[in-house]
Design a protein around this motif. Sequence first.
Motif, PDB file in Angstrom:
ATOM      1  N   ASP A 250      -4.176  80.768  29.622  1.00 13.46           N
ATOM      2  CA  ASP A 250      -5.313  79.965  29.168  1.00 13.46           C
ATOM      3  C   ASP A 250      -5.217  78.511  29.635  1.00 13.46           C
ATOM      4  O   ASP A 250      -6.236  77.837  29.812  1.00 13.46           O
ATOM      5  N   ASN A 251      -3.985  78.024  29.806  1.00 13.46           N
ATOM      6  CA  ASN A 251      -3.788  76.627  30.196  1.00 13.46           C
ATOM      7  C   ASN A 251      -3.459  76.485  31.686  1.00 13.46           C
ATOM      8  O   ASN A 251      -2.932  75.461  32.111  1.00 13.46           O
ATOM      9  N   ASP A 252      -3.777  77.538  32.435  1.00  9.12           N
ATOM     10  CA  ASP A 252      -3.630  77.517  33.891  1.00  9.12           C
ATOM     11  C   ASP A 252      -2.197  77.210  34.339  1.00  9.12           C
ATOM     12  O   ASP A 252      -1.981  76.578  35.373  1.00  9.12           O
ATOM     13  N   ARG A 253      -1.232  77.646  33.565  1.00 12.92           N
ATOM     14  CA  ARG A 253       0.169  77.469  33.967  1.00 12.92           C
ATOM     15  C   ARG A 253       0.649  78.630  34.820  1.00 12.92           C
ATOM     16  O   ARG A 253       1.648  78.519  35.513  1.00 12.92           O
ATOM     17  N   VAL A 254      -0.045  79.750  34.741  1.00 13.41           N
ATOM     18  CA  VAL A 254       0.233  80.888  35.611  1.00 13.41           C
ATOM     19  C   VAL A 254      -1.102  81.461  36.073  1.00 13.41           C
ATOM     20  O   VAL A 254      -2.127  81.313  35.394  1.00 13.41           O
ATOM     21  N   VAL A 255      -1.082  82.090  37.224  1.00 13.99           N
ATOM     22  CA  VAL A 255      -2.278  82.737  37.753  1.00 13.99           C
ATOM     23  C   VAL A 255      -1.979  84.227  37.879  1.00 13.99           C
ATOM     24  O   VAL A 255      -0.961  84.614  38.455  1.00 13.99           O
ATOM     25  N   VAL A 256      -2.855  85.043  37.333  1.00 12.11           N
ATOM     26  CA  VAL A 256      -2.664  86.492  37.348  1.00 12.11           C
ATOM     27  C   VAL A 256      -3.508  87.093  38.469  1.00 12.11           C
ATOM     28  O   VAL A 256      -4.721  86.821  38.567  1.00 12.11           O
ATOM     29  N   HIS A 257      -2.853  87.886  39.314  1.00 12.58           N
ATOM     30  CA  HIS A 257      -3.547  88.578  40.404  1.00 12.58           C
ATOM     31  C   HIS A 257      -3.526  90.073  40.133  1.00 12.58           C
ATOM     32  O   HIS A 257      -2.586  90.601  39.524  1.00 12.58           O
ATOM     33  N   SER A 258      -4.550  90.745  40.591  1.00 10.88           N
ATOM     34  CA  SER A 258      -4.694  92.177  40.313  1.00 10.88           C
ATOM     35  C   SER A 258      -3.763  93.052  41.152  1.00 10.88           C
ATOM     36  O   SER A 258      -3.423  94.159  40.773  1.00 10.88           O
ATOM     37  N   THR A 259      -3.348  92.530  42.327  1.00 10.59           N
ATOM     38  CA  THR A 259      -2.489  93.315  43.211  1.00 10.59           C
ATOM     39  C   THR A 259      -1.404  92.434  43.805  1.00 10.59           C
ATOM     40  O   THR A 259      -1.521  91.200  43.832  1.00 10.59           O
ATOM     41  N   VAL A 260      -0.354  93.092  44.301  1.00 13.67           N
ATOM     42  CA  VAL A 260       0.727  92.369  44.984  1.00 13.67           C
ATOM     43  C   VAL A 260       0.175  91.684  46.234  1.00 13.67           C
ATOM     44  O   VAL A 260       0.552  90.555  46.561  1.00 13.67           O
ATOM     45  N   GLU A 261      -0.725  92.355  46.901  1.00 16.45           N
ATOM     46  CA  GLU A 261      -1.299  91.804  48.134  1.00 16.45           C
ATOM     47  C   GLU A 261      -2.053  90.508  47.852  1.00 16.45           C
ATOM     48  O   GLU A 261      -1.951  89.517  48.598  1.00 16.45           O
TER      49      GLU A 261
END
Length: 277
Positions: free
Chosen positions: A259-270
């Motif tokens: 929520d605080n943009d400290r990590v970014v979540v991606h849907s795939t390894v690519e």
Amino acid sequence: RQGVGTMNSLSNDEQFDLILEKMDARGKHVDLESDQYRMVDSLLRGTNQIQLLDGQAGSGKSAAIESLVIARDFGLLGVTPPTSDGTIENLSLVGCSLTANAAEGLQKISGMRAFSITMLASRLERGAITLDEGAIVVLDEMSQASTAQLTTLLNHVKAVNGRFVLTGNFRQLQAVEAGGLIPTLLVTCPEAVVLLDETRRQENLEERAILAQMHYRGRLFEKKNRHAIDALLRQGLGEHFVHGIAAGGLGAVQDWLIDNDRVVVHSTVEAATAAIA
């Protein structure tokens, strides 16, 4: 268990206040209601022969060593007699850590002589270093010391009616050789322990709660960790936020980081690989 031993306190109330004033002048203000105050008080006015200071990174453990260095400079550790032989070093305050590099860093930032545990023990055994009556030995990163090393150092401390101060965080790297004594002491000798839960490196107060939850591995809510929650509340965090993080476990930490943009979540390894390429 033989207990934590006793020794005379290093300072009276007036001397204690003078040391705090000196620390404040050096930019290390110690609040009267803080964990740091209890820590410095335990070292300067306490009577335990063994004193453990346990806290996560950024909780202000360095203030302990600074208070002892000032006490030494004020002459409260006694007057170190001149050496009769240039090969012998008399010390009233000495530090040690597992490695020579760590000891070198400790000496540089603290202003006290410091050695690797092995080197200090060897020099004490050979008489190349002697401890003054009532001397203080400070062990940094205590969790990395083996039981045998702790016993050796403690025996030297006891021989001069001194004090053994152990600082660090028992959750960090553990001893390579047989160890496990530090966690045992923390549980069985609470009278000799000061827990430091007030982190100071993070200006964002919410970050302090996040780090506390990570430090206690998602178990901040457990009754035995109530002191950590109290520390967060003392620092000005809202009760609703603190208890929410405490009850939410590591999942609450993950949500806050996203929520605080400290990590970014991606849907795939690519996708993640492309984002950092």
